[in-house]
Scaffold this motif. Sequence first.
Motif, short mmCIF file in Angstrom:
data_model
loop_
_atom_site.label_atom_id
_atom_site.label_comp_id
_atom_site.label_asym_id
_atom_site.label_seq_id
_atom_site.Cartn_x
_atom_site.Cartn_y
_atom_site.Cartn_z
N ARG A 23 -5.67 75.44 30.35
CA ARG A 23 -6.70 76.04 29.50
C ARG A 23 -8.01 76.07 30.27
O ARG A 23 -8.38 75.09 30.92
N ARG A 24 -8.71 77.19 30.22
CA ARG A 24 -9.99 77.31 30.91
C ARG A 24 -11.11 76.68 30.07
O ARG A 24 -10.94 76.42 28.88
N ALA A 25 -12.25 76.48 30.70
CA ALA A 25 -13.39 75.89 30.00
C ALA A 25 -13.85 76.76 28.83
O ALA A 25 -14.38 76.26 27.83
N ASP A 26 -13.64 78.09 28.94
CA ASP A 26 -14.08 78.99 27.86
C ASP A 26 -13.07 79.09 26.72
O ASP A 26 -13.25 79.86 25.77
N GLY A 27 -11.98 78.30 26.80
CA GLY A 27 -11.00 78.28 25.72
C GLY A 27 -9.80 79.16 25.93
O GLY A 27 -8.79 79.00 25.24
N SER A 183 -4.08 78.16 18.87
CA SER A 183 -4.93 77.05 18.41
C SER A 183 -4.12 75.88 17.86
O SER A 183 -4.67 74.82 17.57
N ALA A 184 -2.81 76.06 17.72
CA ALA A 184 -1.97 74.99 17.15
C ALA A 184 -1.95 73.76 18.06
O ALA A 184 -1.76 73.88 19.27
N LYS A 185 -2.17 72.58 17.46
CA LYS A 185 -2.22 71.37 18.29
C LYS A 185 -0.87 71.04 18.90
O LYS A 185 -0.77 70.34 19.91
N GLU A 186 0.21 71.58 18.31
CA GLU A 186 1.56 71.31 18.83
C GLU A 186 1.90 72.13 20.08
O GLU A 186 2.91 71.88 20.73
N LEU A 187 1.06 73.11 20.41
CA LEU A 187 1.38 74.00 21.53
C LEU A 187 1.40 73.24 22.85
O LEU A 187 0.47 72.51 23.19
N THR A 188 2.48 73.43 23.60
CA THR A 188 2.58 72.86 24.95
C THR A 188 1.67 73.66 25.89
O THR A 188 1.79 74.88 25.98
N ARG A 189 0.76 72.96 26.55
CA ARG A 189 -0.20 73.65 27.42
C ARG A 189 -0.11 73.18 28.86
O ARG A 189 -1.02 73.39 29.65
N ASP A 190 0.99 72.50 29.21
CA ASP A 190 1.06 71.91 30.54
C ASP A 190 2.38 72.22 31.24
O ASP A 190 2.91 71.39 31.99
N SER A 191 2.92 73.40 31.01
CA SER A 191 4.13 73.79 31.76
C SER A 191 3.80 73.82 33.25
O SER A 191 2.72 74.27 33.66
N LYS A 192 4.74 73.34 34.05
CA LYS A 192 4.53 73.32 35.49
C LYS A 192 4.49 74.75 36.03
O LYS A 192 5.38 75.56 35.74
N PRO A 193 3.44 75.10 36.80
CA PRO A 193 3.39 76.46 37.35
C PRO A 193 4.61 76.77 38.22
O PRO A 193 5.14 75.90 38.90
N VAL A 194 5.06 78.02 38.14
CA VAL A 194 6.21 78.47 38.92
C VAL A 194 5.75 79.55 39.90
O VAL A 194 4.64 80.06 39.81
N ARG A 195 6.63 79.88 40.84
CA ARG A 195 6.33 80.94 41.81
C ARG A 195 7.11 82.19 41.43
O ARG A 195 8.16 82.10 40.82
N ILE A 196 6.59 83.33 41.83
CA ILE A 196 7.28 84.58 41.55
C ILE A 196 8.69 84.56 42.15
O ILE A 196 9.64 85.07 41.56
N ALA A 197 8.87 83.89 43.29
CA ALA A 197 10.19 83.80 43.92
C ALA A 197 11.16 83.02 43.04
O ALA A 197 12.36 83.30 43.01
N ASP A 198 10.63 82.02 42.31
CA ASP A 198 11.49 81.24 41.41
C ASP A 198 12.06 82.13 40.32
O ASP A 198 13.24 82.05 39.97
N PHE A 199 11.22 82.99 39.76
CA PHE A 199 11.67 83.86 38.68
C PHE A 199 12.74 84.83 39.18
O PHE A 199 13.72 85.09 38.49
N SER A 200 12.56 85.33 40.37
CA SER A 200 13.50 86.32 40.91
C SER A 200 14.86 85.71 41.22
O SER A 200 15.87 86.40 41.21
#
Length: 282
Positions: A23-27, A183-200
């Motif tokens: 999450r960025r500082a601006d929300g 805005s839900a407090k239950e929302l996961t906001r820390d998924s590990k970043p992935v690379r485009i190569a991972d998705f492919s």
Amino acid sequence: MKQTRIHCQAPAKLNLFLHVTGRRADGYHLLQTAFQLIDRCDTMDIAIRTDNAIVRTNDIPGVSAETDLIVRAAQLLQQHTRCQLGANLTLNKILPMGGGVGGGSSDAASTLIALNHLWQTELNKAELMQLGLQLGADVPFFIFGENAFAEGIGEELQVIQTPERWFVVIEPGVQVPTPAIFSAKELTRDSKPVRIADFSSTAEMFWKNDLQTVACALFPVVDEAVTWLSQFGNAKMTGSGACVFCAFADEAAADKVINQVPDRWVSWKAKALSRHPMADLL
């Protein structure tokens, strides 16, 4: 002779996955997602006016002309380029509102593409994408015009190749307000970043939509649609909901599932697109 009117398409998108990585500082939330264009489209007829008025010529239930993204897009381009021309905008809306398929954003993007062409304001794709970002985080993708791996708040885009296939999409019958999900407090906001190569290179069953759990808890009918469609494959929600989709190798397989969807839901099939139908205008 200068073109004075145009018929344009505004295709839907599906999020093949959607991870919230921070999450960025601006929300604003930081995302990673894969956008897939599909051939289910709103359509518009746009005509030049010689005065500078922007007029939506038809009523759309629940959306006033002043708040409509197509009107706001036209006004934004007009102001940015100081264009003295106006436009009549007629929108045929078939994409669901609050469905997570990008209907409003796509309408806005197609309006910008069409009027940039008709008004001869000559913004390039990057400039038009930057302008579109003022209207919504998904608008730049539709101007980008190809399937994309997206990061940031959805505006950092890289082209991806996706397979030719068909999708079954279910509209559960609710509009999911995006702010309520983020805005839900239950929302996961820390998924590990992935690379485009991972998705492919990784099987799609391992990719998820982080917003789905929250939407399913708030709107049980979304959960019902996911559960029902999951018997045929890797079903998931698109965007912040409410639509749910599943991919199939061919149209016949999609038709077979469509014929079994319970009557309480609206359902449709769509084919994967590799590029936006208006891409040649940029």
